[in-house]
Write an enzyme that holds these catalytic residues in place. Structure first.
Site, PDB file in Angstrom:
ATOM      1  N   CYS A  99       0.813  -1.218   0.000  1.00 43.38           N
ATOM      2  CA  CYS A  99       0.000   0.000   0.000  1.00 43.38           C
ATOM      3  C   CYS A  99       0.844   1.264   0.000  1.00 43.38           C
ATOM      4  O   CYS A  99       0.355   2.326  -0.349  1.00 43.38           O
ATOM      5  CB  CYS A  99      -0.971   0.021   1.169  1.00 43.38           C
ATOM      6  N   CYS A 190      -3.640  -2.817   4.629  1.00 37.03           N
ATOM      7  CA  CYS A 190      -4.533  -1.858   3.985  1.00 37.03           C
ATOM      8  C   CYS A 190      -5.357  -2.578   2.932  1.00 37.03           C
ATOM      9  O   CYS A 190      -5.095  -3.743   2.621  1.00 37.03           O
ATOM     10  CB  CYS A 190      -3.710  -0.756   3.326  1.00 37.03           C
TER      11      CYS A 190
END
Ligand SMILES: *[C@@H]1O[C@H](CO)[C@@H](O)[C@H](O)[C@H]1NC(C)=O
Ligand SMILES: *[C@@H]1O[C@H](CO)[C@@H](O)[C@H](O)[C@H]1NC(C)=O
Ligand SMILES: *[C@@H]1O[C@H](CO)[C@@H](O)[C@H](O)[C@H]1NC(C)=O
Length: 311
Positions: A99, A190
């Site tokens: 992420c 994430c």
């Protein structure tokens, strides 16, 4: 070190010494294997492998990580290494996460994978599903996977003859490193995350497991889009827990109260097919095989029980 059974019959002063040792290090009574032989070469070698072949974008000093690791383990007695003792080592490890590298949109396929009591199946799953990130895909996870280590009481290096059992002490050197690594992993998670839980055991979701005690609390609802839970039972059963039964219900409530969006499925078809590949003779796999020929049948295998939305 092992304490002979006969020690209780020894004269008083010796018993006292034994008891002191037992007190500081009772786990050693049931000692298992010692530190993995050639641990330095393995750890440093894996580190170079990782930064050279697996993730060449990562820059780090493998020797420095090793030195910090060694210092953390040597600083304390063999049964008493805390997560904090590893902080300098973790500081020497660069973080590289899906992420952080690319924008959210581009990460659409990558998912963080968590698991509890489903290790073997998790490995097959991670091998077939694209862009899955597990703890073992991080540099630290990769370097220390399957290794054992502990120091010696007299701090003269690693104990290669025996180490306390992993579960015996909260400050076990191996356990503490994995706790810290798991926490970092969860905090960085994430997008969509997947959690594989074992529906063939009681307390599939346990607050004592690494997932329940460390990772769950590290997940950030602001970063995580969906927590997708997959409950998987052994093909031959027992079928003890599910999305609507047992400890998993508690997990779903907890996720809901913390503002996570979630889904939960009891019969994920990919997982079932993976199980059937390993054990095609199971009767449940005959059904699975038939439905593979029949799109409709296949879809009916997937039986999503519910999902939660938080607006
Ligand atoms: C374990 O380590 C902590 C902190 O490093 C220390 O305060 C404690 O006294 C140690 N305990 C034992 C039994 O060595
Ligand atoms: C994330 O999970 C949700 C719920 O399962 C799903 O609808 C969505 O397509 C997933 N998103 C990505 C990018 O995989
Ligand atoms: C569930 O846990 C049991 C006991 O630890 C284990 O034997 C079994 O392989 C696990 N099942 C799955 C699907 O991982």
């Amino acid at each position: 070190m092992t304490v002979p059974k006969s020690s209780l019959a020894l004269p008083v002063p010796t018993v006292t010494i034994c008891l002191v040792l037992l007190h500081s290090c009772s786990a050693q009574l049931r000692a298992q294997l010692g530190t993995t032989p050639n641990i330095k070469q393995i750890v440093v070698g894996r580190c170079y492998n990782y930064i050279t072949l697996i993730n060449p974008r990562l820059r780090c000093d493998c020797e420095a990580i090793w030195r910090q690791f060694e210092e953390a383990v040597m600083r304390q007695s063999s049964c008493n290494v805390t997560m904090e003792d590893y902080h300098d080592m973790f500081n020497a490890v660069p973080q590289s996460w899906p992420c952080d590298r690319v924008s959210r949109n581009e990460t659409s396929n990558s998912q963080f994978l968590f698991w509890s009591k489903t290790r073997t199946l998790m490995h097959s799953y991670a091998a077939v599903v694209r862009d899955v990130w597990t703890l073992e895909d991080t540099l630290v996870g990769y370097m220390f996977n399957d290794l054992i280590w502990c120091g010696q009481e007299d701090d003269s290096g690693f104990d290669f003859s025996s180490c306390p059992e992993w579960s015996a002490s909260r400050h076990h050197p191996v356990y503490s490193l994995w706790r810290q690594a798991s926490q970092n992993f969860a905090e960085m998670a994430c997008g969509n995350i997947t959690v594989l839980l074992n529906g063939s055991i009681v307390n599939a979701f346990s607050r004592k497991s690494m997932f329940g005690s460390v990772e769950l609390d590290g997940l950030n609802p602001q970063r995580v889009d969906y927590v997708n839970i997959k409950v998987v039972t052994n093909l031959e059963g027992p079928h003890l827990e599910s999305c609507s039964q047992g400890s998993i219900v508690d997990l779903l409530q907890l996720l809901q109260s913390r503002g996570f969006r979630w889904t939960c499925s009891d019969n994920d078809q990919t997982l079932m097919i993976l199980q059937c590949i390993q054990d095609p003779q199971q009767s449940s796999c005959q059904t699975c095989g038939n439905s593979l020929l029949d799109r409709k049948g296949l879809l009916s295998v997937e039986d999503s029980v519910g999902s939660g939305e938080v607006q």
